[in-house]
Design an enzyme around this catalytic site. Structure first.
Site, PDB file in Angstrom:
ATOM      1  N   LYS A 196       0.821  -1.206   0.000  1.00  0.00           N
ATOM      2  CA  LYS A 196       0.000   0.000   0.000  1.00  0.00           C
ATOM      3  C   LYS A 196       0.865   1.271   0.000  1.00  0.00           C
ATOM      4  O   LYS A 196       2.052   1.223   0.302  1.00  0.00           O
ATOM      5  CB  LYS A 196      -0.944  -0.004   1.222  1.00  0.00           C
ATOM      6  CG  LYS A 196      -1.938  -1.154   1.188  1.00  0.00           C
ATOM      7  CD  LYS A 196      -2.854  -1.090  -0.029  1.00  0.00           C
ATOM      8  CE  LYS A 196      -3.930  -2.171  -0.017  1.00  0.00           C
ATOM      9  NZ  LYS A 196      -3.435  -3.526  -0.276  1.00  0.00           N
TER      10      LYS A 196
HETATM   11  C1  LIG Z   1      -9.669  -2.840  -1.279  1.00  0.00           C
HETATM   12  C2  LIG Z   1      -8.976  -3.663  -0.240  1.00  0.00           C
HETATM   13  N1  LIG Z   1      -9.605  -3.922   0.915  1.00  0.00           N
HETATM   14  C3  LIG Z   1      -9.006  -4.637   1.883  1.00  0.00           C
HETATM   15  C4  LIG Z   1      -7.731  -5.123   1.727  1.00  0.00           C
HETATM   16  C5  LIG Z   1      -7.131  -5.960   2.794  1.00  0.00           C
HETATM   17  O1  LIG Z   1      -5.989  -5.410   3.362  1.00  0.00           O
HETATM   18  P1  LIG Z   1      -4.928  -6.345   4.097  1.00  0.00           P
HETATM   19  O2  LIG Z   1      -4.063  -6.977   3.068  1.00  0.00           O
HETATM   20  O3  LIG Z   1      -4.160  -5.371   4.946  1.00  0.00           O
HETATM   21  O4  LIG Z   1      -5.685  -7.313   4.918  1.00  0.00           O
HETATM   22  C6  LIG Z   1      -7.041  -4.876   0.545  1.00  0.00           C
HETATM   23  C7  LIG Z   1      -5.679  -5.412   0.337  1.00  0.00           C
HETATM   24  O5  LIG Z   1      -5.153  -5.478  -0.745  1.00  0.00           O
HETATM   25  C8  LIG Z   1      -7.683  -4.129  -0.475  1.00  0.00           C
HETATM   26  O6  LIG Z   1      -7.084  -3.879  -1.642  1.00  0.00           O
END
Ligand SMILES: Cc1ncc(COP(=O)(O)O)c(C=O)c1O
Length: 398
Positions: free
Chosen positions: A186
């Site tokens: 991110k």
């Molecule tokens: C739109 C979206 N929501 C939620 C997540 C979940 O994040 P995490 O990988 O920190 O669990 C991601 C991860 O890529 C995402 O792109």
């Protein structure tokens, strides 16, 4: 995106600070930590950056969505409306609470179509989750109107759009809750981590307790704390928070680079007949983490995607054929494949997906190509890439 591309001494210093005092846990050990509270400091930075009253760090973006929904009382049998184009985390976070994901079409913003949301509302609907995909946003005014009309909780997953805004408000700070991911890829990374932001004191208190086994966090003796309700462990560690603390201070720098690189590539392909861009709702400003464009049809999008891959244009995704982000390839979801028994309500809803079609979503995702904008490219590299992309698109469409 991603923030790890520009790791520097700032991140190292913050991590060393934690290792020097040896307290890796965000709660307790007050004497030993010599005044170092990285998670608390990052929460304060998030409140300041996004102009919200409360921020609760958690262990991931997926956890952030579950914690947000749980904090608003969403649980067994409640329906949560979500888009067909998102990351698998969206339905995972809903199902984890025993709630039922209800998938609906996206529009040309590449996220929830407000009309499709309204059409999907039933007596069991409890929340609507907009997912601000690939650096931009849904039609927030229209979606808020639908939520208010039906008394629904409005959740904003801004994991892929940190730094974007809508009518001057940061994405993530507009709905009842905003969710961020700070995973490794991110714009701001902690390695792993996430956050829930809100202006609602009750929701915040719930998020604070729920993400730490239901602890009330009253007093200085963790063993003596009470548990007003059941919770889980979605805590972030001080090491992860330390990395994020260095990164969040660099958000303006990262956003400037994203915008510069995005603009060079956008300008290079904008004049090609047949190329159009996603709709950014009036008053919206993209974070520029991705450049999304449409081609005339599925076939030309597939050809351009292949031409990019064969000619060294990396990090450009044709999500129609992708296993992570689009409903078409989520067979494990529609087959309700789970290691443990799912409730009848969830299974019934998932099995319906096997015969459900999403023509409107297919049209937009089938024609869309989504290109990640890197922070580490030099200007020469971006210009060379932009020229090559323009040439490959023009050749394919001619
Ligand atoms: C739109 C979206 N929501 C939620 C997540 C979940 O994040 P995490 O990988 O920190 O669990 C991601 C991860 O890529 C995402 O792109």
């Amino acid at each position: 995106m991603p923030g790890f591309e520009l790791f520097s001494d700032l991140e190292r210093e913050q991590v060393e600070d934690v290792l020097d005092n040896g307290v890796l846990m965000r709660y307790g050990f007050d004497g030993m930590r010599k005044g170092h509270w990285k998670a608390k400091a990052l929460e304060a930075e998030l409140q300041h950056t996004f102009k919200v009253d409360y921020a609760q760090l958690v262990s991931s973006g997926t956890a952030a969505v579950s914690v947000a929904l749980a904090s608003a009382g969403v649980g067994a049998g409640d329906e949560v409306i979500m888009p067909t184009f998102t990351f698998v985390a969206s339905f995972e976070a809903i199902i984890m609470l025993g709630a039922v994901p209800v998938l609906v079409d996206i529009d040309d913003t590449l996220t929830l179509d407000p009309a499709a949301v309204e059409a999907a509302i039933t007596a069991k609907t409890k929340a609507v989750m907009v997912v601000q995909m690939c650096g931009s946003m849904g039609d927030m005014k229209a979606l808020r109107k639908v939520c208010d009309k039906h008394g629904l909780i409005f959740v904003e997953d801004a994991c892929q759009a940190i730094g974007g805004s809508y009518h001057g408000k940061s994405l993530g700070s507009i709905a009842d809750f905003g969710c961020f991911s700070f995973d490794f890829v991110k714009t701001i990374t902690c390695g792993e981590g996430g956050a829930v932001i809100t202006n609602n004191p009750e929701y915040y208190k719930n998020a604070d307790h729920f993400s730490d086994h239901g602890h009330d966090h009253v007093g200085k003796d963790r063993g003596a704390e009470t548990h007003p309700f059941l919770g889980y462990n979605f805590r972030i560690s001080e090491l992860h928070a330390a990395v994020g603390l260095a990164q969040i201070k660099r958000l303006p720098e990262f956003l400037d680079i994203q915008k510069k690189n995005f603009t060079i590539i956008r300008n290079a392909i904008a004049q090609i007949p047949g190329v159009t861009f996603r709709r950014v709702p009036e008053g919206g400003i993209e974070s520029c983490a991705f450049l999304n464009f449409f081609l005339p049809d599925l076939d030309s999008a597939r050809k351009v995607s292949t031409a990019f891959m064969e000619n060294g244009i990396d990090v450009c995704f044709h999500y129609y054929d992708n296993n992570w982000h689009y409903v078409r390839k989520w067979q494990h979801l529609s087959a309700a494949k789970s290691l443990y028994p799912l409730s009848t309500e969830i299974k019934t809803a998932l099995v319906k997906l096997q015969n459900k079609t999403f023509e409107q979503s297919d049209d937009f995702i089938g024609r869309n190509i989504s290109c990640l904008i890197k922070l580490s490219w030099t200007e020469d590299e971006v210009r060379a890439r932009a020229d090559k992309m323009a040439q490959l698109i023009s050749n394919t469409l001619s």
